[in-house]
Design an enzyme around this catalytic site. Structure first.
Site, short mmCIF file in Angstrom:
data_model
loop_
_atom_site.label_atom_id
_atom_site.label_comp_id
_atom_site.label_asym_id
_atom_site.label_seq_id
_atom_site.Cartn_x
_atom_site.Cartn_y
_atom_site.Cartn_z
N TYR A 1 45.40 16.58 63.70
CA TYR A 1 45.83 15.27 63.19
C TYR A 1 46.76 14.58 64.18
CZ TYR A 1 47.42 11.87 59.66
OH TYR A 1 47.73 10.73 58.97
N SER B 1 49.98 7.30 62.91
CA SER B 1 50.86 8.10 62.05
C SER B 1 52.06 8.55 62.86
CB SER B 1 50.11 9.34 61.54
OG SER B 1 51.00 10.27 60.97
N1 LIG Z 1 49.58 8.60 53.20
C1 LIG Z 1 50.36 8.95 54.24
O1 LIG Z 1 51.42 9.55 54.07
C2 LIG Z 1 49.94 8.57 55.63
C3 LIG Z 1 50.87 8.72 56.67
C4 LIG Z 1 50.48 8.38 57.96
C5 LIG Z 1 49.21 7.91 58.22
N2 LIG Z 1 48.32 7.80 57.20
C6 LIG Z 1 46.98 7.32 57.54
O2 LIG Z 1 46.65 6.22 56.70
C7 LIG Z 1 45.25 6.23 56.41
C8 LIG Z 1 45.02 6.20 54.92
O3 LIG Z 1 45.68 7.29 54.31
P1 LIG Z 1 45.73 7.51 52.72
O4 LIG Z 1 47.02 8.12 52.40
O5 LIG Z 1 45.31 6.28 52.02
O6 LIG Z 1 44.61 8.64 52.57
P2 LIG Z 1 43.41 8.78 51.52
O7 LIG Z 1 42.87 10.15 51.71
O8 LIG Z 1 43.86 8.37 50.15
O9 LIG Z 1 42.37 7.70 52.05
C9 LIG Z 1 41.58 7.93 53.19
C10 LIG Z 1 40.22 7.32 52.91
O10 LIG Z 1 39.41 7.47 54.08
C11 LIG Z 1 38.09 7.74 53.64
N3 LIG Z 1 37.31 8.43 54.66
C12 LIG Z 1 37.52 9.68 55.15
N4 LIG Z 1 36.56 10.00 56.02
C13 LIG Z 1 35.73 8.92 56.09
C14 LIG Z 1 34.55 8.65 56.83
N5 LIG Z 1 34.00 9.55 57.67
N6 LIG Z 1 33.94 7.45 56.67
C15 LIG Z 1 34.48 6.53 55.82
N7 LIG Z 1 35.59 6.74 55.10
C16 LIG Z 1 36.20 7.92 55.23
C17 LIG Z 1 38.27 8.63 52.43
O11 LIG Z 1 37.12 8.68 51.60
C18 LIG Z 1 39.48 8.02 51.75
O12 LIG Z 1 39.15 7.09 50.76
C19 LIG Z 1 44.69 7.47 57.11
O13 LIG Z 1 44.16 7.12 58.37
C20 LIG Z 1 45.90 8.34 57.27
O14 LIG Z 1 45.76 9.26 58.32
C21 LIG Z 1 48.66 8.11 55.92
#
Ligand SMILES: NC(=O)c1ccc[n+]([C@@H]2O[C@H](COP(=O)([O-])OP(=O)(O)OC[C@H]3O[C@@H](n4cnc5c(N)ncnc54)[C@H](O)[C@@H]3O)[C@@H](O)[C@H]2O)c1
Length: 291
Positions: A184, A171
């Site tokens: 984070y 991120s």
């Molecule tokens: N959306 C953003 O703006 C953004 C920006 C930078 C990084 N990210 C990273 O991208 C990835 C996905 O983000 P997103 O926006 O789709 O979030 P999201 O919350 O929609 O999806 C995250 C998924 O991870 C799963 N998860 C959480 N803990 C878990 C565990 N212990 N075991 C298995 N699954 C687990 C959740 O159930 C969820 O479905 C994450 O790693 C997030 O940190 C997202």
């Protein structure tokens, strides 16, 4: 000076020459966090490119995971439902992860592609107030969990002697010092370090490992959650209502908008494809110019 690529037959253009063959046909992709926004978007992109899909998430996300599977089958050039499977595990549990990799291998084959995407944003509060248990939980999911999955996947793939590629979800928080997100930010910086060493360790067996660092991506759960929680957390850096915080965040982005889920998924697909065959150990910032 002679151009080595012009004389070395091993360095010819690797672009597939059969336009009828989907670029990821024959590949098998494991996507964690596939019930979530970015995991689902990437799964659909990979399925559309011809990969078989193993969509993984927590058992509690079964309904959303089912939706991801349905969309992958719909997007697949063959519409072959047997090329898509779903599996439930907690990324922090090595036993569950190992069993899931075996289950996937039996169902659709050993995955040669991994989008190591499951993640948790954590609470939003000042470093001086940040809850230690939540800090541990964020590190456990985002760092240890990502490691456990990468380790199990790479071990299974190495045993087949096939090459492969992984993308770890980092991120811009790893680099930009966002307020109220100490756990984070720390966790995603660790993902960048893990990516570099894993790339070096796995290069000898033909496995590439890269990272992506999205900034503000939406619409989706993480965008809504961070705008709401930044507004609720006292800080001199953001206002205290969601509209103001949203405008302040977008104001940090030179392209003046958040990125779409598809704009992240297309980078994941690229890094996992053979078009990225000489990229390993790198981080791609998907940030609209923000730093
Ligand atoms: N959306 C953003 O703006 C953004 C920006 C930078 C990084 N990210 C990273 O991208 C990835 C996905 O983000 P997103 O926006 O789709 O979030 P999201 O919350 O929609 O999806 C995250 C998924 O991870 C799963 N998860 C959480 N803990 C878990 C565990 N212990 N075991 C298995 N699954 C687990 C959740 O159930 C969820 O479905 C994450 O790693 C997030 O940190 C997202």
């Amino acid at each position: 000076m002679t151009d080595p690529a012009a004389t070395d037959p091993d360095q010819t253009d690797p672009t597939p020459t059969d336009p009828a063959r989907p670029p990821l046909a024959g590949r098998i992709a494991l996507i964690t966090g596939a019930a979530g926004d970015l995991g689902r978007a990437a799964a659909v992109h990979l399925a559309r490119a011809g990969a078989a899909i193993a969509a993984a998430d927590l058992a509690s996300r079964g309904a959303e995971l089912g939706e991801t599977v349905a969309r992958c089958v719909e997007a697949s050039p063959t519409s072959d439902a047997s090329a898509t499977t779903s599996v439930a595990f907690d990324v922090t549990d090595p036993g569950q992860v190992a069993a899931a990799v075996d289950q996937i291998s039996d169902a659709i084959g050993v995955p040669d592609l991994l989008y190591n995407n499951a993640g948790y944003q954590g609470a939003f509060s000042n470093t001086a107030d940040y809850d230690v248990d939540d800090f541990r939980r964020v590190l456990d999911i985002n760092v240890t969990g990502a490691f456990v999955v990468l380790r199990a996947w790479a071990g299974a793939l190495r045993a087949t002697a096939r090459p492969g590629a992984a993308v770890n979800a980092a991120s811009m928080a790893a680099l930009g010092g966002p307020p109220n997100m100490v756990a984070y930010a720390a966790s995603k910086a660790a993902v960048l370090g893990m990516t570099k060493t894993a790339a070096v360790d796995l290069a000898p067996v033909g496995i590439r490992v890269n990272a992506i660092s999205p900034a503000f991506i939406g619409p989706g759960m993480m965008w809504d959650r961070q705008v709401e929680l930044q507004a609720a957390a006292p800080s001199p850096y953001y206002g205290d209502d969601v509209e103001t915080v949203a405008a302040e965040m977008i104001g940090q982005v030179p392209l003046r908008r958040y990125g779409s889920l598809d704009e992240v998924a297309s980078v994941v697909r690229f890094l996992l494809s053979d078009e990225a065959s000489y990229l390993t150990g790198i981080n791609i910032e998907i940030a609209g110019g923000a730093s």
